[in-house]
Design an enzyme around this catalytic site. Structure first.
Site, PDB file in Angstrom:
ATOM      1  CB  SER A  29      31.111  57.463  59.865  1.00 54.86           C
ATOM      2  OG  SER A  29      30.919  57.353  61.256  1.00 54.86           O
ATOM      3  CG  ASN A 116      38.848  55.257  69.851  1.00 56.82           C
ATOM      4  OD1 ASN A 116      38.033  55.849  69.139  1.00 56.82           O
ATOM      5  ND2 ASN A 116      39.869  55.880  70.423  1.00 56.82           N
ATOM      6  CG  HIS A 162      51.268  29.382  24.963  1.00 52.87           C
ATOM      7  ND1 HIS A 162      52.179  30.247  25.529  1.00 52.87           N
ATOM      8  CD2 HIS A 162      51.725  28.133  25.224  1.00 52.87           C
ATOM      9  CE1 HIS A 162      53.162  29.542  26.076  1.00 52.87           C
ATOM     10  NE2 HIS A 162      52.911  28.265  25.920  1.00 52.87           N
ATOM     11  CB  SER A 283      22.871  44.532  21.106  1.00 53.92           C
ATOM     12  OG  SER A 283      23.037  45.697  20.325  1.00 53.92           O
ATOM     13  CE  LYS A 289      26.907  40.929  20.194  1.00 54.94           C
ATOM     14  NZ  LYS A 289      27.487  42.255  20.366  1.00 54.94           N
ATOM     15  CD  GLU A 296      30.626  41.015  28.255  1.00 58.60           C
ATOM     16  OE1 GLU A 296      31.230  41.913  27.664  1.00 58.60           O
ATOM     17  OE2 GLU A 296      29.472  40.676  27.954  1.00 58.60           O
ATOM     18  CE1 TYR A 323      39.147  54.957  65.158  1.00 58.65           C
ATOM     19  CE2 TYR A 323      39.421  57.230  65.894  1.00 58.65           C
ATOM     20  CZ  TYR A 323      38.797  56.291  65.092  1.00 58.65           C
ATOM     21  OH  TYR A 323      37.820  56.695  64.223  1.00 58.65           O
ATOM     22  CD  GLN A 328      34.134  58.555  60.445  1.00 52.42           C
ATOM     23  OE1 GLN A 328      34.019  58.605  61.676  1.00 52.42           O
ATOM     24  NE2 GLN A 328      33.822  59.567  59.673  1.00 52.42           N
TER      25      GLN A 328
END
Ligand code: ARG
Length: 477
Positions: A29, A116, A162, A283, A289, A296, A323, A328
């Site tokens: 790890s 641990n 709505h 763009s 654009k 976004e 553990y 991990q």
């Protein structure tokens, strides 16, 4: 990252074969948990100090160990540390470097502890700091929203249900709705921090240790509120990470909703706001654009955080005590959650003060769609007409308006009187957009006066929160 393979694993005693090369890389790890190195060293320093306090280490041994660990921290910070896959994780890399540097005394550091309890402690120390950074970023974004709300307290825009024009609201009121969501996110993370700030160290592998450790010393040195009560639980559960990721998911969900609105508002048909060029991109094919990439992307990034929440829940759900190596797998989702959240909050806190509101457009949009129809209905009720009848009357007036292409406020009093004789000249006070918002003048309402009052209360609450705020001090350095 440079990864060197070395062979001095600390657990090879009972093994007769060396680890398969792929398994070595598969089970390691260190490529990601080295991120917690600083906290691993802090935990070790506190552990060594405690061991000396209770007489397990001599004070000279403790001093050698602490000096060695501090030197290693410097190596890591300078980028001079050689991380080794063969040494599996951040803990064994640092420990083995300590032994290489200060000799056999370094081997005494691991007395009365295990990886641990060590890893569980590292994650909590790391996460505690990250939560504090995130809380500060939320506060920065909240302040940006308060400034915007103050500036636009009188700005009229359509309120939607709505996504259809419903009633006029003030832009400031809308910003304060966002702010309120963040108030709850802040509260959730503050609360989560309390459960993060509990110390697993001393649980050792799972059952505690035979050495006469004093866990209150390490807890105090590391700024934990208390040692964990149960050793089995302390090394095994990752509910604090799940709780954090859950609070993070809600926060990302809110940012995603802000994003959706900004994307709509920045579009040509709405044209309610202008986002600064520095937060947009163009763009490659359409020269006209200007794309709202930042909102976004934040909206899109909410997905990975929700995914991490699912990963962590699934990771935990089938594990017996105590553990298991499964754990991990807790780090990468948690790390990415923190990074995503911090990045999204930062970009929002930087962007919001630069958002320009196109007041004429928001006002014009609110003037369409019969947004003051409810105000006319309420007016009739005040003149003694039962609400159900007034609803019907206004519905007819709206139908007439659609045919004549006239908003209610654009009709003459005679035109309105076709639908109800109780209507008088004073009706225009409630049919105007300003009259409509000003009339909703109670706590939580959209009237400019209420927006200013809400801003003031929010500032007051924040000041109290920050002055009474967390007083956890890490005393290990
Ligand atoms: N790298 C491990 C983890 O992230 C550290 C604990 C290892 N403990 C063990 N018994 N193998 O969970």
């Amino acid at each position: 990252m440079e990864v060197k393979t070395v062979t001095e694993k600390p657990w090879t005693g009972r093994f007769t074969e060396s680890t398969d090369a792929f398994v070595e890389a598969f089970t390691a790890s260190v490529t990601f948990d080295q991120r917690m190195a600083h906290y691993d060293i802090r935990g070790s320093v506190a552990h060594a100090r405690m061991l000396a306090d209770v007489g397990v280490l001599t004070s000279e041994e403790q001093q050698q160990i602490v000096a060695g660990l501090e030197a290693i921290l410097e190596e890591i910070q300078n980028g001079d540390f050689n991380w080794s896959i063969a040494l599996e994780d951040v803990h064994m890399n640092i420990e083995s470097r300590l032994v290489a540097q200060i000799g056999d005394v370094g081997k005494k550091l691991h007395t009365g502890r295990s990886r641990n309890d060590q890893v569980a402690t590292d994650i909590r120390l790391w996460l505690r700091d990250e939560v504090d950074t995130i809380l500060a970023e939320i506060t920065r974004l909240q302040e940006a929203l308060l400034v915007l709300a103050e500036r636009e307290a009188e700005t009229i825009m359509p309120g939607f249900t709505h996504l259809q024009t419903a009633q006029p609201v003030t832009f400031g009121h809308h910003m304060m709705a966002w702010h309120e969501m963040l108030v709850r996110d802040y509260g959730r993370l503050t609360d989560c921090r309390k459960r993060v700030n509990i110390m697993p160290l001393g649980a050792a592998a799972l059952a505690g240790t035979t050495f006469p450790i004093d866990r209150t010393i390490t807890a105090r040195l590391l700024g934990f509120d208390a040692p964990a009560e149960n050793s089995l639980d302390a090394v095994s559960d990752r509910d604090f990470s799940i709780e954090f990721t859950s609070a993070a998911s809600l926060l990302m969900m809110h940012l995603s909703r802000f994003s959706e609105e900004l994307v709509l508002w920045a579009s040509d048909p709405f044209s309610f706001v202008e986002l600064p060029d520095s937060f947009c991109t163009g763009s490659s094919i359409m020269p006209q654009k200007k794309n709202p990439d930042v909102p976004e992307l934040v909206r899109g990034k909410s997905g990975r955080v929700f995914g991490h929440l699912m990963s962590l829940l699934t990771l935990m759900k089938g594990q017996p005590l105590a553990y298991n190596k499964d754990n991990q797998e807790d780090k990468e989702p948690l790390f990415d959650t923190v990074d995503t959240l911090k990045g999204s909050l930062k970009v929002y806190a930087d962007m919001m003060p630069t958002v320009e509101v196109k007041r004429e457009n928001t006002r014009a949009a609110a003037g369409k769609g019969f947004s003051t129809a409810t105000d006319l209905a309420d007016y009739l009720v005040r003149a003694g007409v039962p609400f159900r009848d007034s609803h019907e009357i206004v519905g007819k007036a709206v139908r007439y308006g659609i045919e004549q292409e006239k908003d209610l406020a654009e009709m003459t009093v005679e035109e309105l009187q076709q639908f109800s004789a109780v209507i008088q000249e004073d009706v225009f006070e409630v049919l105007t957009l300003e009259g409509s918002v000003a009339a909703r003048n109670h706590l939580g309402g959209t009237a400019p006066q209420q927006v200013h009052a809400a801003i003031q209360r929010a500032r007051q609450r924040k000041a109290e929160e920050l002055s009474g705020g967390n007083n956890f001090q890490d005393q290990s350095y």
